[in-house]
Every structure is written in structure tokens, then in C-alpha cells.
Design an enzyme around this catalytic site. Structure first.
Site, PDB file in Angstrom:
ATOM      1  N   GLY A 179       0.973  -1.180  -0.042  1.00 32.66           N
ATOM      2  CA  GLY A 179      -0.097   0.171  -0.096  1.00 32.66           C
ATOM      3  C   GLY A 179       0.905   1.260  -0.055  1.00 32.66           C
ATOM      4  CD  GLU A 204       2.146   3.835   5.290  1.00 31.21           C
ATOM      5  OE1 GLU A 204       3.086   3.716   6.032  1.00 31.21           O
ATOM      6  OE2 GLU A 204       1.265   2.916   5.003  1.00 31.21           O
ATOM      7  CG  HIS A 257       4.223   3.396  10.384  1.00 25.62           C
ATOM      8  ND1 HIS A 257       4.224   2.618  11.485  1.00 25.62           N
ATOM      9  CD2 HIS A 257       3.413   2.863   9.405  1.00 25.62           C
ATOM     10  CE1 HIS A 257       3.832   1.499  10.953  1.00 25.62           C
ATOM     11  NE2 HIS A 257       3.229   1.397   9.773  1.00 25.62           N
ATOM     12  CD  GLU A 277       3.460  -1.708  10.128  1.00 31.51           C
ATOM     13  OE1 GLU A 277       2.406  -1.057  10.021  1.00 31.51           O
ATOM     14  OE2 GLU A 277       4.599  -1.351   9.400  1.00 31.51           O
TER      15      GLU A 277
END
Ligand code: B3K
Ligand code: ZN
Length: 855
Positions: free
Chosen positions: A262, A299, A302, A321
Site C-alpha cells: 500500500g 503512514e 508511523h 504495525e
């Protein structure tokens, strides 16, 4: 140690060397890029060990220490390692390598996507760029100079801040970037290309201005606005929810068409599959819009959970994750309907994660043994990992969870740590003991709960007994009891009471006093633990829960249980009578004034994958027939209501707000029921022709693929002509053809493989045809002749050479063959054995085939 040897969590050892700075220079060229890598290396102990660097698919040009070139006798080179004996404890090491981006179809390391250069380093792709200590606990300060042709590659990007740029002779130019944060090499990124750029900015809560830039292929700028809005929402949400602020002056996102997954959270320079950036009314569905926002958020999140605090080793992957998926799920729940978001999370888990956890590749969310790390970016590590974080959130409560997060960052900012470190921070901040809870990290498999009710009329006491079974597996013959939160609601005519029970033993009983009648139990509200539940409730109780339970998940789940009961009975007894209870319950829902999106979920039948999980060695076709019978029964019994809801929302002008999205969802569920009746087939072309948005167009086409007649062919041709130049839309076209509900699908597949736009080299395209067939066309994928399995195996064979990661993902339905009847098992096993005998079997496939064939 051979290349294919497993690595074991228990063998972890800190590195003998650290690297404080790394200066990279890239002289970009399609087939012969030169990478010069200068590192400051120090020994971390007195082990006097050799320096062993990882490197694959590299041509070594030179090695020097403190400016002195080493000749070949001074080091040892294999296909995967460069070993250098060293006598100093601090030195500078310079390595020059040559790489071939164009030939890199595995899309790991430096590769070309269309005209642009880009990188993917997680998990272990940096070793395809240069020799390095390619492990997440080696963290360095990166400076990157990129040199390339100025006309072809006007944008040269890397992590951090731009510190220099200029022109060079012969039409070349350079840009130098420096990332002030220490990072492991898996977060390194480089992009070079010609793009359109959408620029914006964000003022952080403390008042710093951050430049935001989204790079897309030329001509696609108008499709980047939703991504930009999503990024800003994510930045604000993380400040408000977790007090986490962005830390660099610039945040860049680049959309590319060739990408294995992704997106990737590289520090300050995310690289995205264009599928999760580009969106506009005409080309993207409501689901696409939702996913773009969720992946952008994931993202972005993260940056703290993954980049600022990273993993000590890859076994700890769920540290970043599971936590980041939990965060993006919470974000989506806050942006949209929390109930619908939760239901969709649970569907994924039940349909796919449960199967993984019961299959040959079952592993705990913190795996203990890994051959190819890329095989462990799984539903278990991600989705079950997120469920484990959610349980901590439930056990601690929101405020304590936030305290735990704060403590986690206070302790570990800038470090590479373990899952235990995270759980300890949560326990220390809240004072809640999570020792037993930690078993969730080391035990694989889905726990099964059995629920038993008892009611004492005289004492007016209701008791609920819950048993947990954690079935042994070959790898884990002994499993302990887990600690899990069970939320329930007890419903009587007099009222409702909610409780949160903590199950820690194999069997526990809770008593509830003062009940003058037996309450109806809404069990596992919000799906408070990722478990299977065995709790036989009567159809009457389920029908009541569908309407009366306070928790939307419980209401939805009761409906799913009711439907599941009917479908599974029909698998066994072909002449079973469906009762009016079902019609009445669903009529009530259709008539109610709840959120149409929730209605759509309530009306959606449990999927083939969710149901097959409840059967033992099932005949997939018998299951599909049973699902179809229930679908027809509901369509016939509710024709009037379905048609009313359909007409109510059909033909409205497109709007992109929550209400309109919800109404489209409901309308298209109604469409799919109605068009299972021949007299409603005409709705398909009508909707297709009048549609002004991709959601409605696609719903019509999916309907067309089910009826598989000449209208289908017409619509497909029309769609192809209209969208031939738009790759993401053509992916949808390939997928729908792969889902054709007719024997003809096989000849279609063969001709689609030779379609001018088809290529196995583009992962989106490969998945859109092959993955879609295997996952979305169960009737023909599982057809008795075995043709479906053969088709998949043939494509995997080719992908094994082209792109092992994509091959390894697509093999999933084959390795889970034990779910099916013995005849099918036999056919699939033959295919697996053939694959296992391939001469150049990648370690990705090898690991899965070994686990499957020796299961
Ligand atoms: N961290 C990446 C996944 C990398 C996969 C490597 N095979 C994207 C994500 O989870 O955000
Ligand atoms: Zn992630």
C-alpha cells in the site's frame, strides 16, 4: 548458515558495530547506478568480531577503510554478505557498488516505476542498494546526494531537509538531503522523477509551519486533493488524541504505479501506491476514498509509532504495525461512523485473519521464527496485532492508555525497542498487571469461547459461564490461558446493564443478582476480543438483539449469526425451510431510521470466507449454493422494501459527504439483492448509464458480472473504452472480469492475460486479475475440475521469477487447502508440489510451501 535458514527470535544479539553517520551518493542511471556509501563505523564491544555487512544483487566496485583501498584478499564476498576483518574500533568505511534499477522487477531496493526512480527498503531492501548492517536496531544519521539528468528527473528527493542543490556539467544536476533524526536503513528513501506537485502547509499545535507536498504523475494533480486533506486531518488528530506533533519542516508523499504494497512510511518521504493517493468522483469509489484517508493516516502515524520509536528486530514488527493499525482504526472511527468502521474491521479479521491463524503459516503476532521477513507483513501481525492493542485500551481505559503512550515515548524516543517494552510502559503507567496478557504476543491461533447461561428463578440470579480453549498446534503443542476483556450487555424488559468481564482462567462464572426474568445477553460488545464464540442463542433472542442491543456491533453481529445459522443449515439440508423470522427481522431494519450505512452492513450476508471458517473440510460449491438460496429468499421476501429503498436513493446528484456515502452503500446493497431476480436485471444498465460517480458505476458492473449475459459484454466494452488510459480504473475492469459468474470466465482470463494492458510486472495489475479471481470468484476458483487452482498456480510460477513478494501473497488460498474437502485438497496439493519443485524457487514461496507440505 544457508540463505534459507530460519532466524530465531531467541537468538537476538546486539550488533558488534554501530554506524553513526552514512553519506550516500547516487549517480542515477537506468541500468548502472553507482552508489557511493561512506560510513563512520565503531565497534560496540571488545568482541574483535569481523564486520559482516548484508548485500544482495550488488556489483561491488571498491571497498576502502580510512581512505585506503582494500584488495580482494582483505575481505570475503558471498551472494549475501561482505565480511571485513577490522583491527580498529573507529574507522570510516567507503563502499562503492553498482546496481541495475531497470532489471529490478522484485521492486525491492532501488527500482523504476514508469519513468521515475524510487526505493522500497522495508524490511530488508536496503541491502540491494549498498552493503550495510541491514537491521532496524542500527540507527544512523543519513546524508544523501542524488545526481541525475535535470530534464528527465527535475525532482530529486530523499529523507529530511534539503541542504544543497546545483547544476552539473552535461545537463546533470544534484540535490543533497540530510535527515537530522537517527534512523534504521529500512526508513531510507530516494525518489527521482518528473511530477506534478500539490503544495500546502500545516501549522503544528506549537506553531511550526510544515510544508506538505504530494507528488503525482503529470496530469493527476486534481486527484491529489483528497490525499492532502486526509494528511492534514491526520496531523491534527494525532496532536489532539495523543499529543504527537510532526517533527521535520517538510512532509512529502510520492505516488507511484509500481509498488508491492500500500505505502511506506520512510522518514519525511512516504512512497505510496498511487491507488492510495489518487481519488476523484469519476474514478474512485467511496471505499477508495475511505482507504486513501486511512492509509495516509496510517503512514503519517508511523512517524511516531515506528520511526521515532522503532523495532529492535523484525520479530517485533507488531510493535509498530499493530499499534499503528489501531491508531488508524481509531482515526477512521472518529472521522466516520465508528460502528461501521468497527464492523468492517471485524469482517476482515473473521474472513482472513482467522484463516491465517488456523493455517500452515499460523504465527503469534510476535513471530518466533522467520525465513523471509516479507512473509510476515500479515493480517496476524497487523490486524490481530491491532486487536491486542485495542484490548489493552479496553482493559486500561482511554485515560490510562494515553498515560501509557506518554510513558512509552518518554522512555523510548529515538530507540529501537521490543513489544515487551511497550506492554511494560502500559502496565507501569496504569498500575494494571499485564503479565498474563503478554501471552497474546507469543501464542498463535484464535481462542474459542463457549458461553453457558443459567437462570435461577427462585434466587433471581442469572449466571454466565465462559470457557476458553486455545487449541494446540504443531508448533505450539501447549498453550496457556489468555487474559481478555469481555464486554457484555444484559437486556430485560426493565432495562439494560453493561459489564466488562476479565477472563483469565479456562472457565469462569459471573453471577448477576436481582433478575426476575432471564436476560438476553449481548456478548462481546464492540468485539472486545479477537475470538470465536460458541453461544447458541435462539432465533428469537437474535432477532431481539438485532434491534435492542445498545452496541451497534452487537446488533449487526446478531443478524449475522441469524443468517449464518440459516446458511449453515442449508449446507447440510438442501430442503430446509427458511422461516419468516428472517424476513421480519430484516424488514424491520429496512423500515427503521438508523444510519443507512449501518443498514447496508446489516443487510450484507456473511461472506464466503467468513462462513467457510465455520465448516470443516467443506465443499465450497455447496456453501455458495446455500448463500445464494438465502440471498434469493431475502430478495423475494423483501422485494417491495428493497425496491423502495433503492428508488429512494437512486438518481441523486453525487455528493461526497457521509450521508450521501451511506445512502449509496445502502442503495447498492439493495441493487445486488434485487438483481438476483431476473425481473430487475434492467436496473443494471440503467444505473450504469445514469451514473455520475465510480461507486454507482462499479456496483452496476459487479451486478453485470453476476448475470453474465450480453449486457455484461456491452458494459465491459464501454467501460474499457472510456478508461483505457487510466491505470487504476483499468485495474477495476480487470477485477470485474475475473469475477464473472460463468464458466466463460476461464476463456476470459486467458484472453485478459494477453490484453495489451496486462503485465505481471505491475503488482496492482497482477493482483487485479489473478488475486481478484482467486478471492472474489469462489465458484470458479473452486470448480471441481481444478482449473481454477491450476490457473492460479501457473501465474504464481511466473511471478516467482518476476516478483517473489507478490507471488507469495497470491499463494494464500492454496496453502489454506485443509479447509476444503478431500478431493479439492488432493488437486491443490498436486499444484503445491509442482510449485515446490520449481528450479529457482524464491525463499518467500519456499518458506510457505515448506510449512504447508510439512504441516
Ligand atoms: N511498513 C510498510 C510495509 C512494508 C512491507 C514490506 N514488505 C507499510 C506500512 O505498514 O505502513
Ligand atoms: Zn504500517
Amino acid at each position: 548458515m544457508t540463505d534459507n535458514a530460519a532466524r530465531i527470535l531467541a537468538d537476538y544479539q546486539a550488533s558488534d558495530f554501530s554506524i553513526s553517520t552514512i553519506n550516500l551518493t547516487f549517480e542515477l542511471s537506468d541500468t548502472a547506478t553507482i552508489v557511493t556509501n561512506e560510513m563512520s563505523v565503531s565497534s560496540t564491544n571488545n568482541n574483535h568480531a569481523d564486520l559482516v555487512l548484508n548485500g544482495e544483487h550488488l556489483t561491488l566496485v571498491s571497498v576502502s577503510i580510512d581512505g585506503v583501498a582494500l584488495n580482494k584478499e582483505h575481505y570475503e564476498l558471498t551472494e549475501t554478505l561482505l565480511t571485513i576483518p577490522v583491527s580498529k574500533s573507529d574507522f570510516s568505511l567507503t563502499i562503492v557498488t553498482e546496481i541495475n534499477p531497470v532489471e529490478n522487477t522484485a521492486l525491492e531496493g532501488l527500482f523504476k516505476s514508469g519513468g521515475a526512480f524510487c526505493t522500497q527498503c522495508e524490511a530488508e531492501g536496503f541491502r540491494r542498494i549498498s552493503y550495510y548492517l541491514d537491521r532496524p536496531d542500527v540507527m544512523a544519521k543519513f546524508t544523501t546526494k542524488i545526481i541525475a539528468d535535470k530534464v528527465k528527473y527535475p525532482y530529486l528527493l530523499s529523507n529530511g531537509n534539503k541542504i544543497a542543490q546545483g547544476d552539473l556539467p552535461n545537463g546533470m544536476h544534484f540535490v543533497t538531503w540530510q535527515d537530522p533524526f537517527l534512523k534504521p536503513c529500512y526508513l531510507f528513501a530516494l525518489v527521482a522523477g518528473d511530477f506534478d506537485v500539490l503544495s500546502d502547509s500545516y501549522k503544528t499545535v506549537s506553531g511550526r509551519d510544515v510544508a506538505l507536498e504530494i507528488f503525482v504523475d503529470r496530469g493527476n494533480l486534481f486527484k491529489a486533493h483528497h490525499a492532502m486533506a486526509s494528511l492534514k486531518k491526520s496531523m491534527q488528530w494525532d496532536e489532539e488524541t495523543f499529543g504527537l506533533e510532526y517533527d521535520l519542516d517538510i512532509y512529502m508523499i510520492v505516488a507511484v504505479d509500481f509498488f508491492n504494497m500500500g505505502a511506506m512510511e520512510n522518514k519525511g518521504l512516504n512512497v505510496f501506491n498511487s491507488k492510495f493517493v489518487l481519488a476523484d468522483q469519476k474514478t474512485a469509489t467511496d471505499t477508495d476514498y475511505f482507504n486513501v484517508e486511512a492509509v495516509i493516516a496510517h503512514e503519517y502515524f508511523h512517524n511516531w509509532t515506528g520511526n521515532r520509536v522503532t523495532c529492535r528486530d523484525w520479530f517485533q514488527l507488531s510493535l509498530k504495525e499493530g499499534l499503528t493499525v489501531f491508531r488508524d482504526q481509531q482515526f477512521s472511527a472518529d472521522m466516520h461512523s465508528a460502528a461501521v468502521t468497527r464492523i468492517q474491521n471485524v469482517r476482515v479479521l473473521r474472513a482472513h485473519q482467522f484463516a491465517e491463524d488456523a493455517g500452515p503459516m499460523a504465527h503469534p503476532i510476535r513471530p518466533e521464527k522467520v525465513v523471509e521477513m516479507n512473509n510476515f507483513y500479515t493480517l496476524t501481525v497487523y490486524e490481530k496485532g491491532a486487536e491486542v492493542i485495542r484490548m489493552i485500551h479496553t482493559l486500561l481505559g482511554k485515560d490510562n492508555f494515553r498515560k501509557g503512550m506518554d510513558l512509552y515515548f518518554e522512555r523510548f524516543d529515538g530507540m529501537a525497542v521490543t513489544c515487551d517494552d511497550f506492554v511494560d510502559a502500559m502496565a507501569d503507567a496504569s498500575g494494571i498487571n499485564l503479565q498474563q496478557f503478554k501471552r497474546w504476543y507469543s501464542q498463535s491461533g484464535t481462542p474459542e469461547l463457549t458461553v453457558i447461561e443459567a437462570y435461577d428463578e427462585i434466587k433471581q440470579v442469572f449466571s454466565l459461564t465462559v470457557k476458553q480453549v486455545n487449541a494446540p498446534s504443531k508448533v505450539q503443542p501447549v498453550k496457556g490461558n489468555l487474559h481478555l476483556p469481555i464486554k457484555i450487555e444484559l437486556i430485560t424488559d426493565n432495562g439494560k446493564a453493561q459489564h466488562c468481564l476479565a477472563l483469565t482462567e479456562s472457565e469462569q462464572t459471573w453471577q448477576f443478582k436481582g433478575y426476575n426474568a432471564k436476560p438476553i445477553v449481548a456478548f462481546l460488545s464492540g468485539f472486545s476480543a479477537p475470538v470465536k464464540v460458541n453461544f447458541p442463542q435462539s432465533n428469537h433472542e437474535l432477532a431481539t438483539l438485532m434491534v435492542d442491543a445498545s452496541d451497534a456491533f452487537n446488533r449487526w453481529d446478531a443478524g449475522q449469526s441469524l443468517l449464518t445459522g440459516y446458511i449453515l443449515t442449508l449446507v447440510k439440508e438442501s430442503e430446509f425451510d427458511l422461516t419468516e423470522t428472517l424476513i421480519a427481522a430484516f424488514a424491520k431494519i429496512l423500515a427503521s431510521d438508523i444510519d443507512p450505512a449501518l443498514k447496508a452492513e446489516q443487510l450484507t450476508l456473511p461472506s464466503f470466507d467468513e462462513l467457510i471458517d465455520k465448516l470443516d473440510q467443506a465443499d465450497p460449491i455447496a456453501l455458495l449454493d446455500a448463500i445464494q438460496k438465502v440471498r434469493l429468499f431475502l430478495a423475494k421476501g423483501l422485494t417491495k422494501e428493497l425496491s423502495l429503498s433503492y428508488q429512494k436513493f437512486q438518481g441523486q446528484d453525487y455528493k461526497n459527504d457521509g450521508q450521501s456515502i451511506a445512502e449509496r452503500a445502502l442503495k447498492n446493497v439493495c441493487l445486488s439483492y434485487l438483481t438476483s431476480l431476473p425481473e430487475y436485471h434492467e436496473l443494471i444498465s440503467k444505473q450504469y448509464e445514469s451514473s455520475d460517480n465510480m461507486t454507482d458505476t462499479l456496483a452496476a458492473l459487479v451486478g453485470a458480472a453476476k448475470i453474465a449475459n450480453n449486457v455484461t459484454d456491452q458494459l465491459m466494452t464501454d467501460f474499457e473504452q472510456q478508461w483505457y488510459e487510466t491505470p487504476l480504473v483499468m485495474d477495476k475492469w480487470f477485477s470485474i472480469q475475473a469475477g464473472l459468474d460463468s464458466e466463460k470466465v476461464f476463456s476470459h482470463l486467458e484472453s485478459l492475460l494477453t490484453h495489451p494492458l496486462f503485465t505481471l510486472k505491475n503488482p496492482n495489475r497482477a493482483r487485479s486479475l489473478i488475486g481478484a479471481f482467486a478471492q472474489q470468484n469462489p465458484r470458479y476458483f473452486h470448480c471441481e475440475s481444478g482449473k481454477g487452482y491450476q490457473f492460479l498456480a501457473q501465474q504464481i510460477k511466473q511471478l516467482n521469477d518476476i516478483n517473489p513478494q507478490v507471488a507469495s501473497r497470491l499463494i494464500t488460498p492454496l496453502i489454506q487447502f485443509e479447509r476444503f474437502d478431500s478431493q479439492r485438497q488432493k488437486i491443490i496439493k498436486e499444484q503445491l508440489l509442482e510449485l515446490a519443485a520449481l528450479p529457482n524457487l524464491s525463499k518467500d514461496l519456499q518458506e510457505k510451501l515448506d510449512a504447508t507440505l510439512n504441516h
